[in-house]
Design an enzyme around this catalytic site. Structure first.
Site, PDB file in Angstrom:
ATOM      1  N   CYS A   1       4.819  -5.421   5.829  1.00 29.67           N
ATOM      2  CA  CYS A   1       4.394  -6.387   6.917  1.00 29.67           C
ATOM      3  C   CYS A   1       4.896  -7.720   6.644  1.00 29.67           C
ATOM      4  O   CYS A   1       4.399  -8.105   5.613  1.00 29.67           O
ATOM      5  CB  CYS A   1       2.882  -6.295   7.262  1.00 29.67           C
ATOM      6  SG  CYS A   1       2.540  -4.535   7.879  1.00 29.67           S
TER       7      CYS A   1
ATOM      8  N   GLN B   1       8.338   2.131  11.717  1.00 30.34           N
ATOM      9  CA  GLN B   1       7.180   3.028  11.023  1.00 30.34           C
ATOM     10  C   GLN B   1       5.931   2.464  12.339  1.00 30.34           C
ATOM     11  O   GLN B   1       5.823   1.027  12.596  1.00 30.34           O
ATOM     12  CB  GLN B   1       6.574   2.443   9.892  1.00 30.34           C
ATOM     13  CG  GLN B   1       5.423   2.984   9.415  1.00 30.34           C
ATOM     14  CD  GLN B   1       4.521   2.409   8.143  1.00 30.34           C
ATOM     15  OE1 GLN B   1       4.151   1.217   8.190  1.00 30.34           O
ATOM     16  NE2 GLN B   1       4.711   3.069   7.015  1.00 30.34           N
TER      17      GLN B   1
ATOM     18  N   TYR C   1      -5.391   2.952   6.809  1.00 31.20           N
ATOM     19  CA  TYR C   1      -5.415   2.734   8.149  1.00 31.20           C
ATOM     20  C   TYR C   1      -5.679   4.005   8.995  1.00 31.20           C
ATOM     21  O   TYR C   1      -6.255   4.938   8.422  1.00 31.20           O
ATOM     22  CB  TYR C   1      -4.037   2.230   8.815  1.00 31.20           C
ATOM     23  CG  TYR C   1      -3.814   1.054   7.816  1.00 31.20           C
ATOM     24  CD1 TYR C   1      -4.625  -0.316   7.834  1.00 31.20           C
ATOM     25  CD2 TYR C   1      -2.551   0.637   7.207  1.00 31.20           C
ATOM     26  CE1 TYR C   1      -4.347  -1.454   7.127  1.00 31.20           C
ATOM     27  CE2 TYR C   1      -2.153  -0.361   6.554  1.00 31.20           C
ATOM     28  CZ  TYR C   1      -3.255  -1.422   6.592  1.00 31.20           C
ATOM     29  OH  TYR C   1      -2.911  -2.512   5.868  1.00 31.20           O
TER      30      TYR C   1
ATOM     31  N   ARG D   1       4.178   8.529   6.029  1.00 31.71           N
ATOM     32  CA  ARG D   1       3.895   7.938   4.886  1.00 31.71           C
ATOM     33  C   ARG D   1       2.498   8.302   4.621  1.00 31.71           C
ATOM     34  O   ARG D   1       1.571   8.103   5.561  1.00 31.71           O
ATOM     35  CB  ARG D   1       4.006   6.461   5.001  1.00 31.71           C
ATOM     36  CG  ARG D   1       3.134   5.852   3.794  1.00 31.71           C
ATOM     37  CD  ARG D   1       3.753   4.286   3.636  1.00 31.71           C
ATOM     38  NE  ARG D   1       4.732   4.145   2.875  1.00 31.71           N
ATOM     39  CZ  ARG D   1       5.476   3.002   2.453  1.00 31.71           C
ATOM     40  NH1 ARG D   1       4.765   1.806   2.412  1.00 31.71           N
ATOM     41  NH2 ARG D   1       6.577   3.009   1.685  1.00 31.71           N
TER      42      ARG D   1
ATOM     43  N   ARG E   1       9.193  -4.676  -3.151  1.00 28.80           N
ATOM     44  CA  ARG E   1       9.600  -5.825  -3.612  1.00 28.80           C
ATOM     45  C   ARG E   1      10.816  -6.480  -4.203  1.00 28.80           C
ATOM     46  O   ARG E   1      11.239  -7.485  -4.162  1.00 28.80           O
ATOM     47  CB  ARG E   1       8.399  -6.363  -4.739  1.00 28.80           C
ATOM     48  CG  ARG E   1       6.888  -6.078  -4.211  1.00 28.80           C
ATOM     49  CD  ARG E   1       5.828  -6.097  -5.306  1.00 28.80           C
ATOM     50  NE  ARG E   1       4.562  -6.407  -4.864  1.00 28.80           N
ATOM     51  CZ  ARG E   1       3.884  -5.374  -4.880  1.00 28.80           C
ATOM     52  NH1 ARG E   1       4.029  -4.195  -4.897  1.00 28.80           N
ATOM     53  NH2 ARG E   1       2.531  -5.797  -4.243  1.00 28.80           N
TER      54      ARG E   1
END
Length: 361
Positions: A26, A100, A183, A231, A325
């Site tokens: 995000c 996604q 979520y 996921r 990352r």
């Protein structure tokens, strides 16, 4: 001998140029859910940098399903063309690109992370009511969510379908269902957040029903040749919660309805979880699900170096290596990894860069 990490790999009808997938991360840079120049540069740079599958960040299927007001959305036709622009560029660079689809559930209506990420409780500040399987707040500072009715659950499934149709219009080549990180779909999976007594709560069959319904609907909606990924958080890292055994069973059920790959993450359902974070700490989840459910997996979580990534594929731990990352630090991670391993002759340099470096070999 070239590592299989850098070799083409097929998922259903889509062939990736390598097994490196960019993790959906995000950016919180949208206004009204619209992708913009930031996303074009952010995603486009990794496509030009050699990634096999670029996965667009969690994209809300309804406005109230956003984590923050800055989240990307696909609940309206106006969202399609800004995303199509990104798709066109990514594909022109030889990358495959997916999106996604997500609903934040009880973790919605929060401020952006660099302002603390706290829940926005006041509608005057841009907040909105949040929903969940049960009326259980994420933590003491979060609002108590509205427990979805069965009719409203049907509406969630419809919203995922509508977003998938828009994703097809935008030209995406793969879709990932977000059922991780606390979520909405993950909230239905875990007994810690789902205390329902109807067909969506209690047994494993019931708690997985919404995820399976979404997967079934999307498999019916998208072309048979298009990969469908999911996921999951393979464990809540909390007693009495969702765990790896249940994840294996879910993966079997998702495979049966046409999901092609499980993207194996973990955690983020409850704030008190104690997670033993370390290099490759989630790779064992990908391996066990791959072996026991007989489905392709992606390994994610502190995978940073090329040698580490290569071993994941070579050892059969996972089919894709999902980099997050490390790609933020270096958009050309794939190309530089190949150079580090003396495989730069086949590195997917973009044309304006490649002729310079290859000329100097």
């Amino acid at each position: 001998m070239t590592s299989p990490l850098y070799q083409p790999h097929a998922i259903r009808g889509l062939t990736l140029r390598n097994r490196v997938m960019m993790s959906p991360m995000c950016q919180y840079m949208c206004q009204d859910g619209l992708a913009n120049d930031w996303h074009l540069v952010h995603l486009g740079a990794r496509a030009a940098g050699g990634v096999g599958l670029v996965m667009v960040e969690a994209t809300a299927v309804v406005a109230e399903g956003r984590i923050s007001p800055g989240d990307m959305g696909l609940w309206d036709d106006a969202h399609v063309e800004p995303l199509a622009r990104i798709v066109r560029f990514a594909r022109s660079q030889g990358a495959a690109i997916g999106i996604q689809l997500a609903h934040a559930g009880r973790k919605a209506s929060c401020d952006v992370p660099w302002r603390g990420g706290k829940p926005i409780l006041d509608p005057a500040r841009g907040g909105w009511p949040v929903v969940a399987p049960s009326a259980i707040a994420f933590d003491e500072s979060s609002p108590t969510p509205h427990a979805l009715t069965v009719a409203e659950i049907d509406g969630v499934v419809d919203a995922f379908e509508a977003a998938a149709r828009r994703a097809l219009t935008a030209g995406f080549q793969a879709i990932e269902i977000h059922a991780a990180h606390g979520y909405l779909l993950h909230e239905f999976l875990s007994p810690l957040s789902n205390t329902r007594a109807d067909d969506y709560g209690g047994s494993l069959e019931n708690r997985t029903r919404l995820v399976r319904r979404v997967a079934e609907r999307l498999r019916e909606t998208i072309p048979d040749s298009m990969p469908l990924l999911t996921r999951i958080s393979a464990t809540d890292w909390a007693e009495g919660g969702w765990d790896l055994d249940q994840s294996v069973e879910l993966a079997k059920r998702l495979k049966a309805v046409g999901v092609d790959l499980i993207d194996c993450s973990s955690g983020a359902l409850v704030p008190h979880a104690r997670i033993p974070v370390g290099p490759g700490y989630q790779v064992p989840f990908a391996r066990r699900i791959r072996e026991e459910a007989g489905i392709a997996t992606g390994a994610v979580g502190l995978v940073t170096g090329p040698g580490q990534a290569e071993k994941i594929v070579e050892n059969g731990d996972a089919d894709l290596v999902v980099i997050g990352r490390a790609l933020l630090r270096d958009p050309h991670w794939v190309i530089n990894a190949m150079r580090d391993q003396d495989e730069d002759a086949g590195a997917p340099w973009p044309l304006p860069y490649g002729y310079v470096f290859r000329r100097r070999r």
